[in-house]
Design an enzyme around this catalytic site. Structure first.
Site, mmCIF file in Angstrom:
data_model
loop_
_atom_site.group_PDB
_atom_site.id
_atom_site.type_symbol
_atom_site.label_atom_id
_atom_site.label_comp_id
_atom_site.label_asym_id
_atom_site.label_seq_id
_atom_site.Cartn_x
_atom_site.Cartn_y
_atom_site.Cartn_z
ATOM 1 C CD GLU A 1 -2.506 -1.450 2.595
ATOM 2 O OE1 GLU A 1 -3.511 -2.162 2.631
ATOM 3 O OE2 GLU A 1 -2.016 -0.911 3.620
ATOM 4 C CB SER B 1 -16.252 -1.865 19.466
ATOM 5 O OG SER B 1 -15.891 -1.510 18.158
ATOM 6 C CG ASP C 1 -2.300 -2.039 12.293
ATOM 7 O OD1 ASP C 1 -2.384 -1.211 13.211
ATOM 8 O OD2 ASP C 1 -2.982 -3.079 12.254
#
Length: 721
Positions: free
Chosen positions: A110, A439, A139
């Site tokens: 990426e 969540s 990350d």
């Protein structure tokens, strides 16, 4: 006086009538097929030649296909479309703040330039800049990504005012400067200013290129937390709204090999806590790192639903379709995911709304906190659910509806960042309900949602354009889907009684979709083995029961063709989608199911490999020309080639045997099945035998598949006959 509606719904009554009629007719045919399969085995003496194991495999395959189809039919019950009225929104001062979450995990797969284009496009949304905060989760803990976001902020000081001044809809610099279509190019001074901005963008790209060579695209799975408010030390005094900048925050959570980090879901959880402390906006936009904002008005479109008085209390999120700018005319890998965003999601929108798609959605923060956020819950219970951070717990009781506050006190900034690093620790969620009830990014059964599909794509990204990346991505997705089906959140168990039946059916189809691998594998092997041994498994051509199988086959092909053509597709796209479905069923669905079952029994740990966002020039060229690229691992190619070889053998044998000894009527169904599999998968035959280019199927994969085919023939004969 009642306010004018912010949106409207349209129902295609003709489409609803056609879909429901097909559902009833096809259901009746499937019931008759079940009756035939059972009665022919129990009462028809001619069928006693079918051994028990092949009969059970074929019958169970037909039952599973019927079950999956029945679940899938719920998507066609009431498809709708929506439109919005942006001019009816309240003034900018009354719009709620929005946080934007962008996740990246690997600076090699990426590239930072692509990621920064997504960041810049989010900063350029047509929304009050003081009500916009952009969070980038890294990350990989990459120094290159951190450097890149600082450079993006500096370039954004020029880019954002330019976009606001000329109402540029495409806020992604790379995409904007790659097109000759200008937005409001008739304004005085536009062309000169555009040229200057483009020069600055080229300088920005060059700085990132040089940094990539000097810093390197290194990533780490063992690094401390690093959280920084970008530009917070830069005293910018804005003289007009055009010069104001959204808040940008870089977040790299702490990662240690000894602690599970839950991949993207873990990143989003950390972003949720960090943003709760810093901005705490009531609405959140979630984007993949390559999914840039193609329409700057998407936030306002989403608010047309979130601010609607009739649905705002129950609405969890507004889902936009994932659309891609690199799709070829014939889309040989079904990279556009047409069926999901053109058929399935509009169908669910007519019920209680689509499933959360992982990106391109505006979600209400409250929907992610669950029941544990209720006002009468005491502090101890809150800490059991949300962890020990007092600052974050205070954010649960309040939601910001004001502009971003300027934090100019360095001590305040230091204290704030220290608290955000604390909620980013890998052990923060230990012994809490976070990620289970508080969540839950996977299922939102207690809320409704809407699907917004405007004519201009709100977001554009890049999709895999080669077979290997397509199947690897599909394996990862299908592992997660089947994990849901096998968990306590299984839709047909957990959902019944909580949501309507049709919604349960939609959720069940989507999570059970990987199970297609079982019937496809069985029907590509078992009837062929029976054909080689002269055993018929389908009705004679002269039998009335044969008409049922013919109607079921033509009905399935026909409704799919209708869906493709009515949504602007072609017969070539329809045929390619059939091919991709078969390909994924024996590879991505199979390996995804295998991974899910291995994880269920504790044999394998979860893993994650980001989809490669770097395109290979030769592979892209083949994709645009409609030529399959078989540069993939033998593990991915072997199932495809093995089944093609097996069906080639059975087809040739069946033709020869029927021509010499007769029996066309009894064996026609199996001969036709092999023939259909071969013509659908013709590119594999071409890749094995006719092609000599780099993208062909390697001879080693063909030889290995030949050995596998021989082994299947040997084991099948031994076990079945």
């Amino acid at each position: 006086m009642e306010a004018f509606p912010l949106h409207q719904i349209a129902v295609d009554k003709l489409l609803v009538y056609i879909n429901r009629s097909h559902t009833f007719i096809h259901s009746a045919v499937l019931i008759c097929m079940i009756v035939y399969r059972v009665s022919s085995f129990l009462f028809n003496k001619d069928s006693q030649a079918i051994p028990l194991i092949p009969w059970l495999l074929i019958f169970s395959s037909e039952l599973l296909l019927g079950f999956i189809w029945l679940m899938k039919s719920a998507y066609n019950w009431r498809p709708i479309s929506r439109s919005v009225f942006l001019e009816r929104l309240p003034p900018d001062d009354d719009l709620p703040p929005i946080d934007v979450f962008i996740c990246t995990a690997d600076p090699v797969r990426e590239p930072p330039l692509k990621v920064m284009n997504t960041v810049l496009s989010s900063m350029a949304l047509d929304y009050p800049p003081g009500k916009l905060s952009v969070y980038l989760s890294d990350d990989a803990g990459s120094s290159l990504t951190l450097y890149a976001i600082h450079e993006a902020w500096d370039f954004g000081r020029l880019w954002i005012p330019f976009c606001r001044k000329y109402a540029i809809k495409n806020g992604c610099p790379e995409a904007y400067f790659s097109t000759t279509i200008e937005d409001h190019g008739n304004k005085i001074g536009f062309q000169e200013e555009r040229k200057n901005i483009e020069v600055e963008y080229e300088k920005f790209k060059e700085r990132l290129r040089i940094a990539g060579e000097s810093i390197g695209a290194k990533s780490s799975q063992d690094h401390p937390a690093m959280i920084e408010i970008i530009g917070s030390k830069d005293p910018v005094i804005a003289d007009s709204d055009n010069a104001k900048m959204p808040r940008v925050v870089y977040v790299s959570r702490e990662k240690r090999p000894s602690h599970p980090h839950n991949f993207k879901a873990g990143s989003l959880n950390v972003l949720l806590r960090v943003s709760g402390i810093i901005s705490n906006s009531p609405y959140i936009l979630v984007l993949d790192c390559d999914m840039y904002c193609n329409d700057s008005t998407s936030a306002r479109q989403a608010m047309c639903f979130h601010l609607d008085q009739k649905m705002r209390s129950s609405l969890a999120f507004v889902q936009f379709p994932q659309k891609f700018g690199n799709i070829s005319k014939n889309d040989i890998y079904d990279a556009a995911l047409r069926y999901i965003f053109v058929v399935m999601w509009p169908g669910m929108d007519g019920l209680r709304g689509p499933i959360l798609s992982g990106t391109c959605f505006y979600i209400k923060r409250e929907a992610l906190y669950g029941r544990s956020r209720e006002k009468d819950v005491d502090l101890v219970q809150l800490k059991q659910s949300f962890g020990p951070s007092n600052e974050f717990l205070r954010s649960l009781k309040r939601t910001s509806h004001s502009d971003n506050k300027v934090i100019d006190d360095q001590d305040s900034v230091t204290a704030l960042l220290q608290e955000t690093r604390f909620v980013g620790f890998p052990t923060y969620e230990t012994n809490t309900a976070w990620g289970k009830e508080a969540s839950n990014w996977r299922s939102q059964t207690g809320w409704s949602s809407v699907f917004c599909n405007p004519q201009r794509p709100a977001f554009l990204g890049s999709s895999p354009t080669n077979l290997s990346d397509t199947l690897i991505q599909g394996t990862r997705w299908n592992t997660g889907l089947l994990e849901v089906f096998l968990s306590r959140f299984c839709p047909i168990i957990y959902g019944l009684g909580r949501v309507p039946l049709l919604d349960c059916m939609c959720y069940a189809y989507f999570s059970a979709q990987p199970l297609y691998c079982f019937p496809v594998w069985c029907l590509a092997i078992v009837p062929q083995l029976c054909l080689l041994n002269g055993i018929p498994v389908y009705p004679r051509v002269s039998s009335p029961w044969f008409i049922l199988y013919s109607v079921a086959f033509l009905s399935t092909l026909g409704i799919h063709l209708w869906d493709v053509l009515r949504t602007g597709g072609t017969t070539r796209i329809w045929w390619n989608e059939w091919r991709v479905w078969m390909t994924k069923s024996v590879t991505a669905y199979f390996y995804g199911s295998l991974d899910a079952f291995l994880k269920l029994f504790g044999v394998k740990e979860a893993s994650f490999v980001p989809t490669n966002k770097v395109a290979d020039g030769e592979q892209v060229k083949r994709y645009q020309l409609g030529i399959y690229d078989f540069q993939a691992s033998t593990m991915l190619l072997a199932p495809l080639v093995t089944l093609v070889i097996l069906n080639t053998v059975s087809f040739i044998w069946g033709i020869g045997k029927s021509s010499l000894a007769g029996g066309w009527g009894e064996l026609f169904g199996q001969i036709f099945l092999s023939f259909f599999i071969l013509i659908v998968n013709y590119p594999i035959i071409e890749g094995m035998m006719l092609r000599k280019d780099k993208g062909r199927i390697p001879p080693s994969a063909t030889l290995f598949s030949l050995a596998c085919s021989f082994l299947i023939l040997l084991l099948g004969y031994t076990a079945f006959f």
